[in-house]
Design an enzyme around this catalytic site. Structure first.
Site: not given
Ligand code: ARG
Length: 466
Positions: A33, A120, A165-166, A287, A293, A300, A327, A332, A335
């Site tokens: 990651s 974790n 309205t509408h 444009s 334009k 938009e 966990y 992961q 993110k």
């Molecule tokens: N890169 C992991 C995440 O974003 C970190 C935690 C990883 N923990 C594990 N037990 N593999 O969630």
């Protein structure tokens, strides 16, 4: 096989102990990651400094070790800030990259930092810290936009436009009143954002892998050092909970829905067909083929960004659905949607906060449009009711007057008294007070109504509440 898929020589130095062969090169890349979570380096370092400080206070680290760790982490931070840091995919994520760099710098003390914690609880802490900062930045930008709306609403408290309205002309309203409707939507969004921050601001640090730790840690202390209100209650929940991310994305989806509605109106209003407002050239583009334009690209695009933000919300809901405690590596995947949502929200708010003060109403066009659409028909009905006609009969009389107006090309206010009296002899000369657009808006004179004085009073209340 691409270069990055070539076989690594060693097992991972953080967890390679029980492994007899290095991880498959593709798997290494697939599970890493660091490509996106390196963005959390400041939060990760701050969390580690709090953890080390607490470990020294409870006697798990010596104060020399703690000093070495903190100085080492600050040096790593400086390297990353300066762009002098090489992120390594074989070290998987931001946490292990930083820990390895620390250990390389300070030696054995670096290997003690991870005592009594796990990635974790570490990552759960990092994301909360990250999101808290983003929420604060977003709140500032939202406030700037809301202030811009209040300023414009106050300036345009007397400006008359058709209310719809509408998408059909309904009754005249003031432009200030319309802008305050946008303000109210954003005010609810702001409330949701603040609620999200309040629930988010608890520290999962110390939950460790899932069950807590055998070291005599002080979770209240790390919570305090990191500016959290308190530690989270349950270790299993702490490492698996991503509600705060879902809540934030829900806030973002509703906000973008509101911005998309305002965008849609801006796009309509800038068209030649409406001609209600002018956006300065700097918010528009041309444009490449049609020289005449001037396109309202910024609203938009904000309207279009709603799609990706809604997508991220669904991603996170689906990510968490049916996950067993505690966990799982699935998490992961939280993110990228979260980062992109925060980035998109900030950009859209910035675009709007910059654009709103620059909106130039074309008041004559707004006024003309309100005048043309029989927008005071309800006022005529109310007038007849005040003079004793039952509302349903009044509705009928006005309906006939409008039909006559369509036939003769006259607005109600342009008909003579004799013309109006064909439909009801209750009508007398004072009818013209209510048939004007100014009279119509001024008459809606109560909290939440469109009367200019009410708009000014609403702006005042809103300013006090911001
Ligand atoms: N890169 C992991 C995440 O974003 C970190 C935690 C990883 N923990 C594990 N037990 N593999 O969630």
């Amino acid at each position: 096989m691409s270069k990055s898929d070539q076989k690594p020589e060693q097992t991972n130095q953080s967890w390679g102990g029980r492994f007899s062969e290095p991880v498959d090169a593709f798997v290494e890349r697939f599970t890493a990651s660091v490509g996106f979570d390196q963005r959390l380096y400041n939060q990760d370092i701050n969390g580690s400094i709090a953890h080390a400080t607490m470990l020294a206070e409870v006697g798990v680290l010596t104060s020399e070790e703690k000093e070495l760790i903190i100085d080492g982490l600050e040096a790593v931070r400086a390297d990353i800030d300066a762009g002098n840091f090489t992120w390594s995919v074989s070290l998987e994520d931001v946490h292990m990259n930083i820990e390895a760099a620390l250990t390389e710098r300070i030696g054995i003390a670096g290997k003690k930092l991870h005592t009594g914690r796990s990635r974790n609880d570490q990552v759960a802490t990092d994301i909360r810290l990250y999101l808290r900062d983003e929420i604060d930045a977003i709140s500032r930008e939202l406030t700037r936009l809301q202030q811009g709306l209040l300023d414009l609403a106050e300036r345009e408290a007397d400006t008359i436009m058709p209310g719809f309205t509408h998408l059909q002309t309904a009754q005249p309203v003031t432009f200030g009143h319309h802008l305050l409707a946008w303000f109210e939507m954003l005010q609810r969004d702001h409330g949701r954002l603040i609620d999200c921050r309040a629930r988010l601001n608890q520290s999962p640090l110390g939950a460790a892998a899932l069950a807590g730790t055998t070291y005599p840690i002080n979770r209240a202390r790390t919570a305090e050092l990191l500016g959290f209100d308190k530690p989270t209650e349950n270790s299993l929940d702490s490492v698996s909970d991503r509600d705060f991310a879902i809540e934030f994305c829900s806030f973002a989806s509703i906000l973008l829905t509101h911005l998309s509605r305002a965008s849609e109106e801006l796009v309509l209003w800038t068209s030649a067909q409406f001609g209600f407002i002018e956006l300065p050239d700097r918010f528009c583009t041309g444009s490449s083929i049609m020289p005449q334009k001037k396109n309202p690209d910024v609203p938009e695009l904000v309207r279009g960004k709603t799609g990706r933000v809604n997508g991220h919300l669904i991603s996170l809901l689906t990510l968490m659905k049916s996950q067993p405690l505690a966990y799982n590596k699935d998490n992961q995947e939280d993110k990228e949607p979260l980062f992109d949502t925060a980035d998109t929200v900030k950009d859209c708010l910035r675009a709007f906060a910059d654009m709103v003060p620059a909106i130039k109403p074309r008041k004559e066009n707004m006024y003309e449009a309100a005048r043309r659409g029989f927008s005071t028909a309800t006022d005529l009905a109310d007038y007849l009711v005040r003079k004793g006609t039952p509302f349903r009969d009044a509705h009928e009389v006005v309906g006939k007057s409008v039909a006559y107006g369509i036939e003769t090309g006259k607005d109600l206010s342009e008909m003579s008294l004799e013309e109006l009296q064909q439909f009801s002899d209750t009508i007398t000369a004072d009818v013209f007070d209510v048939l004007t657009l100014e009279g119509s808006v001024a008459a809606r004179d109560h909290i939440g109504g469109t009367a200019p004085d009410q708009v000014r009073a609403a702006v005042k209340r809103a300013r006090a509440g911001l």
